[in-house]
Structure formats: C-alpha cells, structure tokens
Scaffold this motif. Sequence first.
Motif, PDB file in Angstrom:
ATOM      1  N   GLY A 183       0.770  -1.231   0.000  1.00  0.00           N
ATOM      2  CA  GLY A 183       0.000   0.000   0.000  1.00  0.00           C
ATOM      3  C   GLY A 183       0.800   1.280   0.000  1.00  0.00           C
ATOM      4  N   LEU A 184       2.133   1.192  -0.016  1.00  0.00           N
ATOM      5  CA  LEU A 184       2.934   2.410   0.139  1.00  0.00           C
ATOM      6  C   LEU A 184       2.901   3.289  -1.112  1.00  0.00           C
ATOM      7  N   ALA A 185       3.260   2.739  -2.264  1.00  0.00           N
ATOM      8  CA  ALA A 185       3.322   3.545  -3.488  1.00  0.00           C
ATOM      9  C   ALA A 185       1.947   4.075  -3.881  1.00  0.00           C
ATOM     10  N   SER A 186       0.925   3.224  -3.777  1.00  0.00           N
ATOM     11  CA  SER A 186      -0.419   3.665  -4.160  1.00  0.00           C
ATOM     12  C   SER A 186      -0.942   4.736  -3.209  1.00  0.00           C
ATOM     13  N   GLY A 187      -0.666   4.601  -1.911  1.00  0.00           N
ATOM     14  CA  GLY A 187      -1.141   5.588  -0.953  1.00  0.00           C
ATOM     15  C   GLY A 187      -0.440   6.923  -1.091  1.00  0.00           C
ATOM     16  N   ILE A 188       0.881   6.893  -1.198  1.00  0.00           N
ATOM     17  CA  ILE A 188       1.638   8.135  -1.335  1.00  0.00           C
ATOM     18  C   ILE A 188       1.290   8.843  -2.640  1.00  0.00           C
ATOM     19  N   THR A 189       1.198   8.075  -3.727  1.00  0.00           N
ATOM     20  CA  THR A 189       0.855   8.684  -5.012  1.00  0.00           C
ATOM     21  C   THR A 189      -0.568   9.219  -4.999  1.00  0.00           C
ATOM     22  N   GLY A 190      -1.483   8.480  -4.374  1.00  0.00           N
ATOM     23  CA  GLY A 190      -2.865   8.948  -4.289  1.00  0.00           C
ATOM     24  C   GLY A 190      -2.978  10.262  -3.542  1.00  0.00           C
ATOM     25  N   LEU A 191      -2.253  10.390  -2.434  1.00  0.00           N
ATOM     26  CA  LEU A 191      -2.264  11.642  -1.679  1.00  0.00           C
ATOM     27  C   LEU A 191      -1.639  12.781  -2.487  1.00  0.00           C
ATOM     28  N   GLY A 192      -0.535  12.483  -3.153  1.00  0.00           N
ATOM     29  CA  GLY A 192       0.101  13.505  -3.980  1.00  0.00           C
ATOM     30  C   GLY A 192      -0.786  13.925  -5.135  1.00  0.00           C
ATOM     31  N   CYS A 215      -5.893   4.990  -7.237  1.00  0.00           N
ATOM     32  CA  CYS A 215      -4.986   4.570  -6.164  1.00  0.00           C
ATOM     33  C   CYS A 215      -5.759   4.225  -4.892  1.00  0.00           C
ATOM     34  N   ALA A 216      -6.762   5.039  -4.567  1.00  0.00           N
ATOM     35  CA  ALA A 216      -7.546   4.790  -3.354  1.00  0.00           C
ATOM     36  C   ALA A 216      -8.263   3.447  -3.433  1.00  0.00           C
ATOM     37  N   ALA A 217      -8.857   3.146  -4.584  1.00  0.00           N
ATOM     38  CA  ALA A 217      -9.568   1.878  -4.739  1.00  0.00           C
ATOM     39  C   ALA A 217      -8.607   0.698  -4.738  1.00  0.00           C
ATOM     40  N   PHE A 218      -7.425   0.881  -5.312  1.00  0.00           N
ATOM     41  CA  PHE A 218      -6.453  -0.210  -5.350  1.00  0.00           C
ATOM     42  C   PHE A 218      -6.002  -0.612  -3.954  1.00  0.00           C
ATOM     43  N   LEU A 219      -6.051   0.323  -3.005  1.00  0.00           N
ATOM     44  CA  LEU A 219      -5.658   0.009  -1.630  1.00  0.00           C
ATOM     45  C   LEU A 219      -6.572  -1.038  -0.994  1.00  0.00           C
ATOM     46  N   VAL A 220      -7.783  -1.199  -1.517  1.00  0.00           N
ATOM     47  CA  VAL A 220      -8.684  -2.236  -1.009  1.00  0.00           C
ATOM     48  C   VAL A 220      -8.019  -3.608  -1.142  1.00  0.00           C
ATOM     49  N   TYR A 221      -7.260  -3.783  -2.209  1.00  0.00           N
ATOM     50  CA  TYR A 221      -6.578  -5.058  -2.461  1.00  0.00           C
ATOM     51  C   TYR A 221      -5.097  -5.023  -2.076  1.00  0.00           C
ATOM     52  N   ASN A 222      -4.534  -3.815  -1.978  1.00  0.00           N
ATOM     53  CA  ASN A 222      -3.089  -3.690  -1.847  1.00  0.00           C
ATOM     54  C   ASN A 222      -2.621  -3.322  -0.443  1.00  0.00           C
ATOM     55  N   PHE A 223      -3.528  -2.848   0.430  1.00  0.00           N
ATOM     56  CA  PHE A 223      -3.114  -2.515   1.786  1.00  0.00           C
ATOM     57  C   PHE A 223      -2.809  -3.803   2.543  1.00  0.00           C
ATOM     58  N   HIS A 224      -1.910  -3.715   3.507  1.00  0.00           N
ATOM     59  CA  HIS A 224      -1.440  -4.907   4.209  1.00  0.00           C
ATOM     60  C   HIS A 224      -2.577  -5.649   4.938  1.00  0.00           C
ATOM     61  N   PRO A 225      -2.654  -6.971   4.763  1.00  0.00           N
ATOM     62  CA  PRO A 225      -1.820  -7.811   3.903  1.00  0.00           C
ATOM     63  C   PRO A 225      -2.293  -7.786   2.448  1.00  0.00           C
ATOM     64  N   ALA A 226      -1.410  -7.465   1.541  1.00  0.00           N
ATOM     65  CA  ALA A 226      -1.770  -7.249   0.142  1.00  0.00           C
ATOM     66  C   ALA A 226      -2.156  -8.553  -0.550  1.00  0.00           C
ATOM     67  N   LYS A 227      -3.213  -8.474  -1.339  1.00  0.00           N
ATOM     68  CA  LYS A 227      -3.633  -9.600  -2.165  1.00  0.00           C
ATOM     69  C   LYS A 227      -3.021  -9.517  -3.561  1.00  0.00           C
ATOM     70  N   VAL A 228      -2.563  -8.321  -3.935  1.00  0.00           N
ATOM     71  CA  VAL A 228      -1.982  -8.109  -5.254  1.00  0.00           C
ATOM     72  C   VAL A 228      -1.006  -6.936  -5.161  1.00  0.00           C
ATOM     73  N   PHE A 229       0.042  -6.997  -5.992  1.00  0.00           N
ATOM     74  CA  PHE A 229       0.980  -5.891  -6.108  1.00  0.00           C
ATOM     75  C   PHE A 229       0.753  -5.190  -7.442  1.00  0.00           C
ATOM     76  N   MET A 230       1.070  -3.911  -7.492  1.00  0.00           N
ATOM     77  CA  MET A 230       0.906  -3.181  -8.751  1.00  0.00           C
ATOM     78  C   MET A 230       1.996  -3.527  -9.754  1.00  0.00           C
ATOM     79  N   GLY A 231       3.157  -3.972  -9.278  1.00  0.00           N
ATOM     80  CA  GLY A 231       4.260  -4.292 -10.177  1.00  0.00           C
ATOM     81  C   GLY A 231       4.811  -3.046 -10.846  1.00  0.00           C
ATOM     82  N   ASP A 232       5.782  -3.246 -11.732  1.00  0.00           N
ATOM     83  CA  ASP A 232       6.327  -2.121 -12.486  1.00  0.00           C
ATOM     84  C   ASP A 232       5.268  -1.506 -13.387  1.00  0.00           C
TER      85      ASP A 232
END
Length: 375
Positions: free
Chosen positions: A159-168, A195-212
């Motif tokens: 959830g780090l990259a998606s959360g930080i980018t979403g806030l930015g 980004c906010a919606a992706f956190l539903v799946y990506n916040f710890h414990p993540a079910k999926v990563f965004m990858g490169d």
Amino acid sequence: MTTTLIPILSAIVAALVVLAVTPLAMRLARAVGALDHPSDRRIHREPTPRLGGLAILAGFLVPVLFFLPDDPAARALVVGAVLITMLGAIDDVWGLSPAVKFAGQAACAAIPVAAGLTIDHITLPVIGVGDLGVAQYPLTILWFVALVNMINFTDGMDGLASGITGLGATTFAILAASLGRADPAIMAAALAGACAAFLVYNFHPAKVFMGDAGSMLLGFVIAGVAVSGVMKSAAAIAVVAPLIILAIPILDTSFVILKRLKYGLPVYNADRSHFHHRFFTIGWSQRKTVLALYAWCALMGAAAITLRFVSYRDPDGSLDLGGTLVLGATALVAIAASVYLVYVLEILKWRSTPVVTLVRQSRFTRAGRREMVGR
C-alpha cells in the motif's frame, strides 16, 4: 464547474473501475506466471500476483478518455502512460535489464514532450520567471524518468506507493483546479481515485501488487500533471509545490543513491536502505510504517495547499501578518516532522546497523540488479 465537479466524478469512476477490474488482473498475473516470490529483500511471505497496475490503468483511462477535451498534450500524456504501463507489464512477466527500461522510459517521456508538455520556464518567488529555451526538452524528459523511478523505488511495502501517489495526486488535483487547469485536474483526480480503490486489495496484507506496470504508470502520470497542472503556471508555487508534495520519494531516492555512491555500489542495486525498509528494521510494523509515511505525505500536501491559498501580502502589497504567521507555522511543522523522521531513520538506524553489514547485503544482491523491478 468543469474544474471542480468533473475531477470529483473522474475520481469516483476511476475507483469503481479499479474495484471491478483488479480481480481480473490478479487472475491474469497468475495465468502468465507474474508472481512476486519472497526473498531476502522482500518483506512479504507468500507468492503474490503482480500486474495490479493494469487495473490502475483501466481505472485511470475510463474517466480521462471520456472527460478530457481533444488537447494534443493531454492525449500524448495518456498515450505515454499506456505505453509505459505496457513496458512495466513486460518487465513484470519476463524481466528487462535496467538499460532497456531506462531507454523505454525516456522514449515514453518523449511522447508528451514532443506534443508540447514541457517545463519551458521556472517561476521562483521574488526572482520571477526564467525561460529555459531548448533545455526544456531534455530537462522535462529527465523529470519524467526521475519521477517514474522514484515512485518505483517506494513500491516496497503493501500500500505504500499507491497511498503516497494517491495523496500527492489529490493535492495536485486541488492545485490544478484552483489554477483553472481542468485537464491536469481531471487526470490527477482520476489517478487519486484509482490509487484509493487499489488500496482495497493492496493494503497490508496485500492480495496483489501493482508491479512495475503500476509504479511506472503512477510516476509517469504524476510527473505529467505536476508539469501541466502547476509548473507551467506563473504562480509563485510553480516550482516549490511539486518539490514539497513529492518530498518523500525525492528524499528517499536521494538518500539511497548517495549511500550507494559513498560505498562504491551501483545505484541500480537492490538493498534494504529505503525509508520503508529502515522503519521495518527498527521494529515498526508494515501498517505503522505505511500510515506514518501517509501522514508525512499528507502533511507536505497540506503545506503546499496552504502555500497556494494563504497569502503573506495584502492587496496593497504590504505584509499580511496573519498570513505570514500561518505560512511560517505550516512550514515549521512540515520541516520539524521531516527532520524528526529523517533523524529516526538515518541516525538511529545507522547506529544500530553496522555499515559493513549493509555493504555486504548490497553486494549480495548485485547479481540480480533488480532495483527497477519493484513489485
């Protein structure tokens, strides 16, 4: 109405699309073998599907393609975003060398730059506006490539990259809308919603990563909206605001690269010296680490918004004491928080972990040279 309602609708639509498409991206990742396996540098413990970035792209594209006018620069940014996502997806599945990825990132950045999306001037408080001339083209490409890799570097914890980018992106959407720049406001809001919606799946414990596919998309779009939404304006915050909003990835990347150069290590080597790794090493949980970095990012965003909406001068040009005090207090809080976190991560961490251990760890990972893989 265009610069307020439509960005909000874009964020909502993007979020709904991501919620619907992410499970499909997870299935695709498993089908093609795009799984992120645990390792010494990784924090997660189970094989996790990548390619979540494809869902973020879908969420971003639907509202953007519907609401954006036929503006060449905006369309070129969208084309570049699609291509860099595909580049990241290829790396997620088969792997690419750092040189190939850098070349691909520069080529994608050249698309919006060729369409006129450039940092053609720099507006500095007191000093004024400076024209960059032909330097605007390589400088803007460098800006895109740098942001793509900075966001990629932050993608090392759930959830780090998606959360930080979403806030930015939310901050950039507010600033762009306040400056009457509808196109970047729409794109930034769509990215924030995705980004906010992706956190539903990506916040710890993540079910999926965004990858490169995801991290490079996020970095590319945030670089573009920073240029078109703020940096191309004549506002006093044109240069300062993006640096404040993106302070975390900029500081993180700067510290990591300087440490590697200091000990003679390649800058693209993977190690555990990023901010999130250091939090983890001193005993913070993933959730606590991510939430702390969210708070830091939100504080910097609030500082940028305050800088935009609070004036230190009255209409007659005299000093506004109230506005000056608000700006000064905001700056002090943001600086104090940043200094505190850097102190915790840079001083306490390095006292408790021998440098020789970090150097050996970096050399151990040299064979992989996988810094640019992210998730």
